[in-house]
Design a protein around this motif. Structure first.
Motif, PDB file in Angstrom:
ATOM      1  N   CYS A   1      46.137  48.645  41.944  1.00 54.45           N
ATOM      2  CA  CYS A   1      45.604  49.355  40.772  1.00 54.45           C
ATOM      3  C   CYS A   1      45.772  48.573  39.474  1.00 54.45           C
ATOM      4  CB  CYS A   1      46.290  50.715  40.622  1.00 54.45           C
ATOM      5  SG  CYS A   1      45.735  51.978  41.782  1.00 54.45           S
ATOM      6  N   ILE A   2      46.966  48.013  39.295  1.00 52.48           N
ATOM      7  CA  ILE A   2      47.265  47.257  38.079  1.00 52.48           C
ATOM      8  C   ILE A   2      47.627  45.836  38.499  1.00 52.48           C
ATOM      9  CG2 ILE A   2      48.602  47.153  35.945  1.00 52.48           C
ATOM     10  CD1 ILE A   2      47.108  49.765  36.155  1.00 52.48           C
ATOM     11  N   GLY A   3      46.640  44.982  38.559  1.00 49.25           N
ATOM     12  CA  GLY A   3      46.912  43.605  38.938  1.00 49.25           C
ATOM     13  C   GLY A   3      47.279  43.448  40.405  1.00 49.25           C
ATOM     14  N   ASP A   4      48.173  42.506  40.670  1.00 48.22           N
ATOM     15  CA  ASP A   4      48.460  42.105  42.048  1.00 48.22           C
ATOM     16  C   ASP A   4      49.832  42.535  42.554  1.00 48.22           C
ATOM     17  OD1 ASP A   4      45.963  40.891  42.272  1.00 48.22           O
ATOM     18  OD2 ASP A   4      46.702  39.003  41.434  1.00 48.22           O
ATOM     19  N   GLU A   5      50.472  43.459  41.852  1.00 43.18           N
ATOM     20  CA  GLU A   5      51.731  44.029  42.319  1.00 43.18           C
ATOM     21  C   GLU A   5      51.586  45.544  42.393  1.00 43.18           C
ATOM     22  OE1 GLU A   5      54.437  42.505  43.390  1.00 43.18           O
ATOM     23  OE2 GLU A   5      53.616  40.500  42.980  1.00 43.18           O
TER      24      GLU A   5
ATOM     25  N   PHE B   1      33.307  55.174  45.743  1.00 41.87           N
ATOM     26  CA  PHE B   1      34.468  54.613  45.054  1.00 41.87           C
ATOM     27  C   PHE B   1      34.836  53.239  45.629  1.00 41.87           C
ATOM     28  CE2 PHE B   1      35.256  59.316  45.256  1.00 41.87           C
ATOM     29  CZ  PHE B   1      34.833  59.588  43.956  1.00 41.87           C
ATOM     30  N   PRO B   2      34.018  52.229  45.406  1.00 41.45           N
ATOM     31  CA  PRO B   2      34.278  50.915  46.021  1.00 41.45           C
ATOM     32  C   PRO B   2      35.585  50.269  45.563  1.00 41.45           C
ATOM     33  CG  PRO B   2      32.504  50.775  44.403  1.00 41.45           C
ATOM     34  CD  PRO B   2      32.765  52.230  44.624  1.00 41.45           C
ATOM     35  N   LEU B   3      35.953  50.436  44.306  1.00 42.06           N
ATOM     36  CA  LEU B   3      37.196  49.825  43.826  1.00 42.06           C
ATOM     37  C   LEU B   3      38.407  50.503  44.464  1.00 42.06           C
ATOM     38  CD1 LEU B   3      36.404  49.393  40.011  1.00 42.06           C
ATOM     39  CD2 LEU B   3      36.008  47.788  41.896  1.00 42.06           C
ATOM     40  N   ILE B   4      38.384  51.818  44.504  1.00 41.24           N
ATOM     41  CA  ILE B   4      39.471  52.566  45.138  1.00 41.24           C
ATOM     42  C   ILE B   4      39.595  52.187  46.605  1.00 41.24           C
ATOM     43  CG2 ILE B   4      40.141  54.882  45.922  1.00 41.24           C
ATOM     44  CD1 ILE B   4      39.133  55.949  43.227  1.00 41.24           C
ATOM     45  N   ASN B   5      38.470  52.075  47.286  1.00 42.28           N
ATOM     46  CA  ASN B   5      38.504  51.740  48.712  1.00 42.28           C
ATOM     47  C   ASN B   5      39.082  50.351  48.957  1.00 42.28           C
ATOM     48  OD1 ASN B   5      37.380  54.187  49.472  1.00 42.28           O
ATOM     49  ND2 ASN B   5      35.281  53.430  49.354  1.00 42.28           N
ATOM     50  N   GLU B   6      38.721  49.401  48.108  1.00 43.40           N
ATOM     51  CA  GLU B   6      39.244  48.040  48.270  1.00 43.40           C
ATOM     52  C   GLU B   6      40.755  48.010  48.055  1.00 43.40           C
ATOM     53  OE1 GLU B   6      38.774  43.598  46.266  1.00 43.40           O
ATOM     54  OE2 GLU B   6      37.240  45.131  45.882  1.00 43.40           O
ATOM     55  N   ILE B   7      41.208  48.699  47.027  1.00 40.31           N
ATOM     56  CA  ILE B   7      42.645  48.779  46.757  1.00 40.31           C
ATOM     57  C   ILE B   7      43.367  49.455  47.915  1.00 40.31           C
ATOM     58  CG2 ILE B   7      44.367  49.926  45.292  1.00 40.31           C
ATOM     59  CD1 ILE B   7      42.340  49.473  42.952  1.00 40.31           C
ATOM     60  N   HIS B   8      42.783  50.526  48.419  1.00 39.68           N
ATOM     61  CA  HIS B   8      43.409  51.266  49.514  1.00 39.68           C
ATOM     62  C   HIS B   8      43.578  50.392  50.754  1.00 39.68           C
ATOM     63  CE1 HIS B   8      43.403  54.925  52.398  1.00 39.68           C
ATOM     64  NE2 HIS B   8      44.614  54.706  51.950  1.00 39.68           N
TER      65      HIS B   8
ATOM     66  N   VAL C   1      39.410  57.825  37.859  1.00 39.09           N
ATOM     67  CA  VAL C   1      40.278  56.724  38.274  1.00 39.09           C
ATOM     68  C   VAL C   1      39.457  55.459  38.500  1.00 39.09           C
ATOM     69  CG1 VAL C   1      41.819  55.881  40.085  1.00 39.09           C
ATOM     70  CG2 VAL C   1      42.029  58.235  39.273  1.00 39.09           C
ATOM     71  N   GLU C   2      38.330  55.591  39.164  1.00 39.78           N
ATOM     72  CA  GLU C   2      37.462  54.437  39.429  1.00 39.78           C
ATOM     73  C   GLU C   2      37.055  53.750  38.131  1.00 39.78           C
ATOM     74  OE1 GLU C   2      34.915  52.212  42.374  1.00 39.78           O
ATOM     75  OE2 GLU C   2      36.701  53.474  42.527  1.00 39.78           O
ATOM     76  N   ALA C   3      36.770  54.545  37.104  1.00 38.63           N
ATOM     77  CA  ALA C   3      36.374  53.978  35.812  1.00 38.63           C
ATOM     78  C   ALA C   3      37.517  53.194  35.174  1.00 38.63           C
ATOM     79  CB  ALA C   3      35.908  55.091  34.878  1.00 38.63           C
TER      80      ALA C   3
END
Length: 221
Positions: A161-165, A190-197, A149-151
């Motif tokens: 996850c997909i843009g800003d919505e 998982f820095p991207l996942i953490n930021e999104i979360h 998922v991170e990739a």
């Protein structure tokens, strides 16, 4: 749990079921009011095995969603049904065909390649029949799935996850993060996942779907 007002929509759910959690988020994002019907997966061998519940879902899984005169099963097609038949407050999928594909890709990494390997029935089988370590098994496959998922997020991430919505990809990601924390997965990788979360945790639709606020959650959860 009433999700506000009288309604004919019923969600048969277990507080800690990640598949139920996904649908709770999706219903909230769509602004669909529903009545929460708790199905205890562990009491007396599991209420999902009762004759009455098996009429709703022959597999004996949660969730089951009674809506529009139908009873729907399986979280991903439930979300697709909601998107196609209920305009609601938000769209669960992007309109761009490629981004819609990426959204579905994230969902399938979790839905097919991660969550089924750490669900309750599999973990019991691992422990009872094979003497395996349920926690280590779960950590391995959750980590593997979240790396994938991170990739994908490297190409799609905005605020969510997909843009800003928020989309159905976020509906699937958040419950998997809940499971990852439950099994003590090292989330620092998982820095991207953490930021999104962190961004998703600010949305009321996600707060209201959290396992700990479900009426069947243990008081000390």
């Amino acid at each position: 749990m009433e999700s506000g007002g009288s309604t004919e929509v019923e969600l048969f759910s277990y507080w800690r079921s990640s598949c139920s959690y996904r649908v709770r988020i999706a219903l909230n994002l769509k602004g669909i009011k529903y009545e929460y019907k708790a199905v205890n997966l562990v009491k007396d061998g599991g209420e999902q095995k009762s004759e009455d519940y098996l009429k709703k879902n022959p597999q004996g899984f949660v969730p089951a969603l009674a809506i529009d005169g139908h009873t729907l099963c399986e979280s991903l097609p439930i979300c697709e049904y909601l998107e196609e038949n209920h305009t609601g407050d938000r769209n669960l999928y992007p309109t761009d065909p490629f981004l819609k594909y990426k959204c579905r890709q994230i969902c399938e990494i979790i839905n097919s390649g991660t969550q089924p390997l750490q669900n309750l029935a599999v973990l019991k089988k691992i422990k009872v029949d094979f003497g395996g370590d349920m926690n280590e098994w779960s950590k391995f496959y959750i980590t593997k799935g979240l790396k994938s998922v991170e990739a994908v997020l490297a190409d799609t991430k905005g605020k969510y996850c997909i843009g800003d919505e928020p989309t159905v990809a976020d509906c699937f990601l958040v419950p998997q993060i809940y499971n990852a924390n439950r099994f003590e997965v090292d989330m620092t990788q998982f820095p991207l996942i953490n930021e999104i979360h962190e961004n998703l945790k600010e949305l009321q639709e996600f707060k209201d779907a959290h396992p700990d606020v479900m009426p069947d959650a243990p008081k000390d959860s």
